[in-house]
Design an enzyme around this catalytic site. Structure first.
Site, PDB file in Angstrom:
ATOM      1  N   THR A 262       0.817  -1.211   0.000  1.00  9.54           N
ATOM      2  CA  THR A 262       0.000   0.000   0.000  1.00  9.54           C
ATOM      3  C   THR A 262       0.850   1.260   0.000  1.00  9.54           C
ATOM      4  O   THR A 262       1.999   1.241   0.452  1.00  9.54           O
ATOM      5  CB  THR A 262      -0.901  -0.013   1.262  1.00  9.54           C
ATOM      6  N   ASP A 263       0.253   2.371  -0.451  1.00  7.87           N
ATOM      7  CA  ASP A 263       0.962   3.655  -0.393  1.00  7.87           C
ATOM      8  C   ASP A 263       1.089   4.159   1.051  1.00  7.87           C
ATOM      9  O   ASP A 263       1.889   5.045   1.342  1.00  7.87           O
ATOM     10  CB  ASP A 263       0.265   4.707  -1.275  1.00  7.87           C
ATOM     11  N   GLU A 264       0.281   3.575   1.974  1.00  5.14           N
ATOM     12  CA  GLU A 264       0.282   4.087   3.355  1.00  5.14           C
ATOM     13  C   GLU A 264       1.625   3.888   4.057  1.00  5.14           C
ATOM     14  O   GLU A 264       1.896   4.535   5.061  1.00  5.14           O
ATOM     15  CB  GLU A 264      -0.832   3.423   4.180  1.00  5.14           C
TER      16      GLU A 264
HETATM   17  P1  NAD Z   1      -9.719  -7.215   2.455  1.00 11.61           P
HETATM   18  O1  NAD Z   1      -9.706  -6.917   3.910  1.00 11.61           O
HETATM   19  O2  NAD Z   1     -10.938  -6.945   1.658  1.00 11.61           O
HETATM   20  O3  NAD Z   1      -9.357  -8.761   2.225  1.00 11.61           O
HETATM   21  C1  NAD Z   1      -8.333  -9.419   2.913  1.00 11.61           C
HETATM   22  C2  NAD Z   1      -8.478 -10.907   2.671  1.00 11.61           C
HETATM   23  O4  NAD Z   1      -7.400 -11.568   3.348  1.00 11.61           O
HETATM   24  C3  NAD Z   1      -9.778 -11.517   3.199  1.00 11.61           C
HETATM   25  O5  NAD Z   1     -10.346 -12.381   2.241  1.00 11.61           O
HETATM   26  C4  NAD Z   1      -9.353 -12.268   4.438  1.00 11.61           C
HETATM   27  O6  NAD Z   1     -10.174 -13.382   4.729  1.00 11.61           O
HETATM   28  C5  NAD Z   1      -7.930 -12.685   4.059  1.00 11.61           C
HETATM   29  N1  NAD Z   1      -7.085 -12.920   5.240  1.00 11.61           N
HETATM   30  C6  NAD Z   1      -6.909 -12.105   6.305  1.00 11.61           C
HETATM   31  N2  NAD Z   1      -6.068 -12.671   7.181  1.00 11.61           N
HETATM   32  C7  NAD Z   1      -5.693 -13.865   6.649  1.00 11.61           C
HETATM   33  C8  NAD Z   1      -4.831 -14.910   7.090  1.00 11.61           C
HETATM   34  N3  NAD Z   1      -4.192 -14.843   8.271  1.00 11.61           N
HETATM   35  N4  NAD Z   1      -4.655 -15.975   6.294  1.00 11.61           N
HETATM   36  C9  NAD Z   1      -5.316 -16.083   5.103  1.00 11.61           C
HETATM   37  N5  NAD Z   1      -6.156 -15.132   4.656  1.00 11.61           N
HETATM   38  C10 NAD Z   1      -6.341 -14.037   5.418  1.00 11.61           C
HETATM   39  O7  NAD Z   1      -8.458  -6.452   1.872  1.00 11.61           O
HETATM   40  P2  NAD Z   1      -8.286  -5.688   0.475  1.00 11.61           P
HETATM   41  O8  NAD Z   1      -8.777  -4.313   0.629  1.00 11.61           O
HETATM   42  O9  NAD Z   1      -8.782  -6.538  -0.599  1.00 11.61           O
HETATM   43  O10 NAD Z   1      -6.683  -5.613   0.406  1.00 11.61           O
HETATM   44  C11 NAD Z   1      -5.935  -6.688  -0.138  1.00 11.61           C
HETATM   45  C12 NAD Z   1      -4.458  -6.343  -0.083  1.00 11.61           C
HETATM   46  O11 NAD Z   1      -4.217  -5.141  -0.803  1.00 11.61           O
HETATM   47  C13 NAD Z   1      -3.948  -6.094   1.334  1.00 11.61           C
HETATM   48  O12 NAD Z   1      -2.666  -6.627   1.433  1.00 11.61           O
HETATM   49  C14 NAD Z   1      -3.914  -4.569   1.445  1.00 11.61           C
HETATM   50  O13 NAD Z   1      -2.922  -4.166   2.347  1.00 11.61           O
HETATM   51  C15 NAD Z   1      -3.563  -4.188   0.020  1.00 11.61           C
HETATM   52  N6  NAD Z   1      -4.034  -2.857  -0.430  1.00 11.61           N
HETATM   53  C16 NAD Z   1      -5.349  -2.501  -0.249  1.00 11.61           C
HETATM   54  C17 NAD Z   1      -5.787  -1.278  -0.751  1.00 11.61           C
HETATM   55  C18 NAD Z   1      -7.220  -0.845  -0.619  1.00 11.61           C
HETATM   56  O14 NAD Z   1      -7.541   0.296  -0.949  1.00 11.61           O
HETATM   57  N7  NAD Z   1      -8.135  -1.680  -0.174  1.00 11.61           N
HETATM   58  C19 NAD Z   1      -4.888  -0.416  -1.404  1.00 11.61           C
HETATM   59  C20 NAD Z   1      -3.556  -0.834  -1.554  1.00 11.61           C
HETATM   60  C21 NAD Z   1      -3.144  -2.059  -1.079  1.00 11.61           C
HETATM   61  O1  DAU Z   2      -4.151   3.975   0.608  1.00 16.30           O
HETATM   62  C1  DAU Z   2      -4.378   2.613   0.544  1.00 16.30           C
HETATM   63  C2  DAU Z   2      -5.198   2.148   1.725  1.00 16.30           C
HETATM   64  O2  DAU Z   2      -6.524   2.610   1.518  1.00 16.30           O
HETATM   65  C3  DAU Z   2      -5.181   0.650   1.932  1.00 16.30           C
HETATM   66  O3  DAU Z   2      -3.877   0.237   2.222  1.00 16.30           O
HETATM   67  C4  DAU Z   2      -6.125   0.233   3.071  1.00 16.30           C
HETATM   68  O4  DAU Z   2      -6.169  -1.172   3.171  1.00 16.30           O
HETATM   69  C5  DAU Z   2      -7.510   0.771   2.758  1.00 16.30           C
HETATM   70  O5  DAU Z   2      -8.374   0.466   3.832  1.00 16.30           O
HETATM   71  C6  DAU Z   2      -7.464   2.272   2.518  1.00 16.30           C
HETATM   72  O6  DAU Z   2      -7.161   2.974   3.751  1.00 16.30           O
HETATM   73  P1  DAU Z   2      -7.903   4.331   4.176  1.00 16.30           P
HETATM   74  O7  DAU Z   2      -7.809   4.482   5.633  1.00 16.30           O
HETATM   75  O8  DAU Z   2      -7.447   5.462   3.313  1.00 16.30           O
HETATM   76  O9  DAU Z   2      -9.425   3.952   3.710  1.00 16.30           O
HETATM   77  P2  DAU Z   2     -10.829   4.218   4.422  1.00 16.30           P
HETATM   78  O10 DAU Z   2     -11.875   3.884   3.419  1.00 16.30           O
HETATM   79  O11 DAU Z   2     -10.903   3.598   5.766  1.00 16.30           O
HETATM   80  O12 DAU Z   2     -10.823   5.796   4.607  1.00 16.30           O
HETATM   81  C7  DAU Z   2     -10.689   6.687   3.519  1.00 16.30           C
HETATM   82  C8  DAU Z   2     -10.668   8.098   4.079  1.00 16.30           C
HETATM   83  O13 DAU Z   2     -11.968   8.399   4.612  1.00 16.30           O
HETATM   84  C9  DAU Z   2      -9.702   8.279   5.233  1.00 16.30           C
HETATM   85  O14 DAU Z   2      -9.156   9.596   5.162  1.00 16.30           O
HETATM   86  C10 DAU Z   2     -10.573   8.154   6.481  1.00 16.30           C
HETATM   87  C11 DAU Z   2     -11.903   8.704   6.008  1.00 16.30           C
HETATM   88  N1  DAU Z   2     -13.102   8.097   6.626  1.00 16.30           N
HETATM   89  C12 DAU Z   2     -13.204   6.726   6.641  1.00 16.30           C
HETATM   90  C13 DAU Z   2     -14.306   6.129   7.194  1.00 16.30           C
HETATM   91  C14 DAU Z   2     -14.419   4.627   7.251  1.00 16.30           C
HETATM   92  C15 DAU Z   2     -14.112   8.902   7.118  1.00 16.30           C
HETATM   93  O15 DAU Z   2     -14.030  10.141   7.065  1.00 16.30           O
HETATM   94  N2  DAU Z   2     -15.206   8.303   7.659  1.00 16.30           N
HETATM   95  C16 DAU Z   2     -15.350   6.953   7.735  1.00 16.30           C
HETATM   96  O16 DAU Z   2     -16.381   6.455   8.266  1.00 16.30           O
END
Ligand code: NAD
Ligand code: DAU
Length: 375
Positions: free
Chosen positions: A136-138
């Site tokens: 992730t970019d985080e």
């Molecule tokens: P998600 O939470 O929707 O899914 C995570 C999945 O991993 C689930 O299916 C869960 O059951 C599985 N999991 C969790 N713990 C596990 C374990 N111990 N063993 C096996 N499986 C397990 O997550 P997502 O949003 O789809 O993110 C997927 C990947 O992409 C993560 O690594 C996250 O850090 C990365 N990522 C997410 C975002 C985003 O915006 N969502 C952005 C950049 C990178």
């Molecule tokens: O940048 C990549 C990341 O994006 C991934 O690595 C993470 O897995 C993914 O969850 C996401 O993280 P964020 O914290 O940015 O996503 P979230 O949707 O939780 O929040 C987006 C923005 O909105 C953040 O600034 C927090 C804010 N927010 C979030 C929630 C859930 C609110 O203001 N209200 C809310 O209820």
């Protein structure tokens, strides 16, 4: 076409299910094995449309179980791993950091070691093998909001609409939340395996994803669901925080391209140069959702509710993905407004999915089905 066996971890989650669907459909000669523990975020309903494809299989397993990972990799002769399994929600990491360290750090290490031991035994060793780590970019921390009014690209800021700087692949890691600290630590282990053992890796760091099948604890699906149900839309702090958004299928396409053509040992940023303030996204979501539900324009604007800020809330993310664009010609296929409308439509049309997820019913159903299939 070349035959490969690819293990996708976390394939029942939001991005993982998009990656699995993409690979299963595009590469009929590949065996795609989805390894997922099915935590609250994993839902096999996300893969209903492809679960009967002959090149797809599912194994319920925890990536932290090293012995199980060794067995699965060896029994299936896995030659590629796309590692997405993780705990992914920042707010949960603030309440329960241990679970994040367990899965995102120890789980990643367990997979790395299991793959290394198996691949090292093979006569061809690392040739034709790849461990692709989705990050992730985080991990880079937060950027300044030096143009808070969003004066636009190529203005005096000389950068994105809200600030001069971007995260590049050279930006030093500076995670702020337990989630991003655990992802950063996982990334370091992945890179260390490459530098120490010559283990073949690629890491990609992507910006915020949106699209179908995202768990409704995250900002966009949470707001769509609450607008539909006329519930408050909680905005942390002032809503000025900026995120850089990418449609989930564009992320999957980038992973495909990098998995096949990326340079081994390298890190690539993935993002769409698409910065938005949270408050503006929520306003846009109200506009789109009200239109699609046949409500009056801005009927639901009063649902916006400013709430206590997230602890350690990162101010701005903006990703420079020009390395991926310049080396491999990747660019996002969708404009944000278009992608957001498509997403809102999906959640409205898939009301049942949303209801199952919010009620927790999906967990009982699939746990029971899985037990039945074993008996
Ligand atoms: P998600 O939470 O929707 O899914 C995570 C999945 O991993 C689930 O299916 C869960 O059951 C599985 N999991 C969790 N713990 C596990 C374990 N111990 N063993 C096996 N499986 C397990 O997550 P997502 O949003 O789809 O993110 C997927 C990947 O992409 C993560 O690594 C996250 O850090 C990365 N990522 C997410 C975002 C985003 O915006 N969502 C952005 C950049 C990178
Ligand atoms: O940048 C990549 C990341 O994006 C991934 O690595 C993470 O897995 C993914 O969850 C996401 O993280 P964020 O914290 O940015 O996503 P979230 O949707 O939780 O929040 C987006 C923005 O909105 C953040 O600034 C927090 C804010 N927010 C979030 C929630 C859930 C609110 O203001 N209200 C809310 O209820």
């Amino acid at each position: 076409m070349e035959k490969r066996t690819i293990m996708v971890t976390g394939g029942a989650g939001f991005i993982g299910s998009s990656v699995v669907r993409h690979f299963v459909k595009k590469y009929p000669d590949y065996k795609i094995i989805n390894v997922d523990k099915l935590t609250y975020a994993g839902n096999l309903e996300n893969l209903k449309d492809i679960e009967h494809f002959p090149n797809y299989s599912f194994i319920k397993a925890d990536i932290c179980d090293f012995v199980d990972m060794c067995r699965i990799i060896e029994e299936n002769e896995v030659d590629g791993i796309i590692h997405l399994a993780a705990e992914s929600h920042v707010d949960r990491s603030i309440k329960d950091p241990f679970t994040f360290a367990r899965t995102n750090v120890m789980g990643t290490l367990s997979l790395l070691q299991a793959a290394r031991l198996y691949w090292e035994k093979s006569p061809s060793k690392y040739s034709g093998k790849l461990f692709y780590h989705v990050s992730t970019d985080e991990v880079y921390g937060a950027l300044e909001l030096s143009c808070p009014n969003g004066t636009g690209i190529s203005n005096e800021c000389g950068g994105g609409p809200y600030g001069r700087d971007f995260f590049t692949e050279k930006t030093a890691y500076m995670p702020h939340s337990p989630y991003s600290a655990s992802k950063a630590s996982g990334d370091h282990f992945v890179r260390s395996f490459h530098d120490t053992y010559g283990f073949p890796i690629i890491i990609s760091n992507c910006s915020n994803n949106y699209g179908p099948y995202q768990f409704p604890e995250k900002l966009i699906p949470l707001c769509i669901n609450n607008i539909r149900n006329k519930k408050p839309l909680p905005i942390y702090g002032t809503g000025e925080n900026v995120r850089d958004w990418l449609y989930v299928e564009d992320h999957s396409k980038a992973i495909d391209l990098l998995f096949h053509k990326g340079r081994v040992g390298q890190t690539y940023n993935i993002g769409g140069f698409n910065e938005w303030k949270n408050i503006d996204i929520v306003k846009l979501l109200i506009k789109i959702t009200d239109k699609l539900l046949g409500r009056q324009e801005n009927e639901d604007i009063g649902l916006i509710t400013f709430v206590k800020d997230r602890a350690g809330h990162d101010l701005r993310y903006a990703i420079d993905s020009s390395k991926l664009r310049d080396e491999l010609g990747w660019q996002p296929s969708l404009q944000f407004e278009e992608g957001l409308e498509k997403t809102v439509k999906w959640y409205i049309e898939n009301r049942k999915w949303l209801e199952n997820v919010t009620s927790g019913d999906y967990m009982n159903y699939y746990q029971d089905m899985y037990k039945l299939s074993l008996s």
